[in-house]
Motif scaffolding. Structure first.
Motif, PDB file in Angstrom:
ATOM      1  N   ASP A  10       0.855  -1.178   0.000  1.00 23.64           N
ATOM      2  CA  ASP A  10       0.000   0.000   0.000  1.00 23.64           C
ATOM      3  C   ASP A  10       0.897   1.235   0.000  1.00 23.64           C
ATOM      4  OD1 ASP A  10      -2.321  -1.549   0.092  1.00 23.64           O
ATOM      5  OD2 ASP A  10      -2.375  -1.545   2.295  1.00 23.64           O
ATOM      6  N   PRO A  11       0.398   2.382  -0.394  1.00 27.35           N
ATOM      7  CA  PRO A  11       1.216   3.601  -0.397  1.00 27.35           C
ATOM      8  C   PRO A  11       1.862   3.847   0.972  1.00 27.35           C
ATOM      9  CG  PRO A  11      -0.855   4.013  -1.524  1.00 27.35           C
ATOM     10  CD  PRO A  11      -0.968   2.649  -0.898  1.00 27.35           C
ATOM     11  N   GLY A  12       3.158   4.112   0.963  1.00 22.78           N
ATOM     12  CA  GLY A  12       3.893   4.396   2.191  1.00 22.78           C
ATOM     13  C   GLY A  12       4.399   3.178   2.933  1.00 22.78           C
ATOM     14  N   GLU A  13       4.030   1.980   2.507  1.00 27.14           N
ATOM     15  CA  GLU A  13       4.512   0.760   3.159  1.00 27.14           C
ATOM     16  C   GLU A  13       5.897   0.397   2.628  1.00 27.14           C
ATOM     17  OE1 GLU A  13       0.628  -1.800   4.472  1.00 27.14           O
ATOM     18  OE2 GLU A  13       1.485  -2.267   2.510  1.00 27.14           O
ATOM     19  N   HIS A  14       6.615  -0.413   3.432  1.00 28.77           N
ATOM     20  CA  HIS A  14       7.952  -0.857   3.050  1.00 28.77           C
ATOM     21  C   HIS A  14       8.086  -2.346   3.360  1.00 28.77           C
ATOM     22  CE1 HIS A  14       9.275   3.239   2.354  1.00 28.77           C
ATOM     23  NE2 HIS A  14       8.584   3.547   3.452  1.00 28.77           N
ATOM     24  N   TYR A  15       8.661  -3.073   2.422  1.00 33.34           N
ATOM     25  CA  TYR A  15       8.895  -4.506   2.606  1.00 33.34           C
ATOM     26  C   TYR A  15      10.142  -4.690   3.476  1.00 33.34           C
ATOM     27  CZ  TYR A  15      10.029  -9.363   1.533  1.00 33.34           C
ATOM     28  OH  TYR A  15      10.328 -10.691   1.630  1.00 33.34           O
ATOM     29  N   HIS A  28       6.709 -16.201   7.263  1.00 34.16           N
ATOM     30  CA  HIS A  28       5.903 -15.169   6.621  1.00 34.16           C
ATOM     31  C   HIS A  28       6.822 -14.048   6.145  1.00 34.16           C
ATOM     32  CE1 HIS A  28       5.996 -14.106  10.963  1.00 34.16           C
ATOM     33  NE2 HIS A  28       6.132 -12.866  10.520  1.00 34.16           N
ATOM     34  N   HIS A  29       6.264 -13.145   5.374  1.00 38.12           N
ATOM     35  CA  HIS A  29       6.972 -11.946   4.933  1.00 38.12           C
ATOM     36  C   HIS A  29       6.433 -10.778   5.739  1.00 38.12           C
ATOM     37  CE1 HIS A  29       8.962 -13.790   1.434  1.00 38.12           C
ATOM     38  NE2 HIS A  29       7.922 -14.611   1.489  1.00 38.12           N
ATOM     39  N   LEU A  30       7.313  -9.810   6.002  1.00 35.71           N
ATOM     40  CA  LEU A  30       6.955  -8.705   6.874  1.00 35.71           C
ATOM     41  C   LEU A  30       6.894  -7.392   6.110  1.00 35.71           C
ATOM     42  CD1 LEU A  30       6.465  -8.266   9.954  1.00 35.71           C
ATOM     43  CD2 LEU A  30       8.827  -7.444  10.053  1.00 35.71           C
ATOM     44  N   VAL A  31       5.829  -6.649   6.346  1.00 35.47           N
ATOM     45  CA  VAL A  31       5.639  -5.335   5.733  1.00 35.47           C
ATOM     46  C   VAL A  31       5.468  -4.304   6.845  1.00 35.47           C
ATOM     47  CG1 VAL A  31       4.116  -3.927   4.295  1.00 35.47           C
ATOM     48  CG2 VAL A  31       4.599  -6.301   3.654  1.00 35.47           C
ATOM     49  N   LEU A  32       6.257  -3.229   6.771  1.00 38.92           N
ATOM     50  CA  LEU A  32       6.121  -2.093   7.677  1.00 38.92           C
ATOM     51  C   LEU A  32       5.000  -1.219   7.158  1.00 38.92           C
ATOM     52  CD1 LEU A  32       7.160  -0.277  10.016  1.00 38.92           C
ATOM     53  CD2 LEU A  32       8.745   0.730   8.335  1.00 38.92           C
ATOM     54  N   MET A  33       3.970  -1.049   7.959  1.00 37.76           N
ATOM     55  CA  MET A  33       2.820  -0.253   7.545  1.00 37.76           C
ATOM     56  C   MET A  33       3.142   1.244   7.628  1.00 37.76           C
ATOM     57  SD  MET A  33      -0.201  -2.547   9.293  1.00 37.76           S
ATOM     58  CE  MET A  33      -1.544  -1.694   8.484  1.00 37.76           C
ATOM     59  N   ALA A  34       2.414   2.047   6.870  1.00 35.97           N
ATOM     60  CA  ALA A  34       2.702   3.476   6.753  1.00 35.97           C
ATOM     61  C   ALA A  34       2.210   4.293   7.948  1.00 35.97           C
ATOM     62  CB  ALA A  34       2.079   4.025   5.471  1.00 35.97           C
TER      63      ALA A  34
END
Length: 123
Positions: A10-15, A28-34
């Motif tokens: 999503d916009p502003g998120e980072h893998y 699992h894979h981790l995504v830093l939310m915005a």
């Protein structure tokens, strides 16, 4: 063998990367939310905030991954983890994103937080 996973941010998120179990298998894979909270929060309020935006506070392992791969996207302050201290339930773990150190503090203290989402691998 690694399973190919399509990850849509999503916009502003980072893998942040894959999270491995003790055998080196991708859990699992981790995504830093915005989204970020507007101020300092006690641990339960930080947990509730993350839940309210559809995420979770990261585990200590996930915080280390965030520090390694996403520290430029996280304020250099201490951030709550999802983990309660194993010897005293009035304490929870945090990570200081200035240098990656992890320690514990009283859950009633005000800290900052980031939320993550997990993308589980299915085979």
């Amino acid at each position: 063998t690694f399973v190919q996973v399509e990850i849509v941010l999503d916009p502003g998120e980072h893998y942040a990367g894959p999270v491995l179990d003790e055998n080196g298998v991708v859990m699992h894979h981790l995504v830093l939310m915005a989204q970020r909270p507007t101020g300092k929060l006690a641990w339960q309020a930080a947990t509730d905030w993350a839940d309210s935006i559809g995420g979770n506070l990261p585990t200590r392992q996930e915080q280390a991954l965030l520090f390694a791969n996403c520290k430029t996207h996280v304020k250099p302050d201490w951030h709550w983890s999802s983990e309660i201290h194993e010897d005293d339930a009035s304490f929870a773990w945090y990570c200081y994103f200035g240098n990656g150190d992890q320690d514990r503090d009283r859950k009633s203290y005000g800290g900052t937080a980031v939320a993550v989402r997990r993308i589980h691998v299915t085979t």
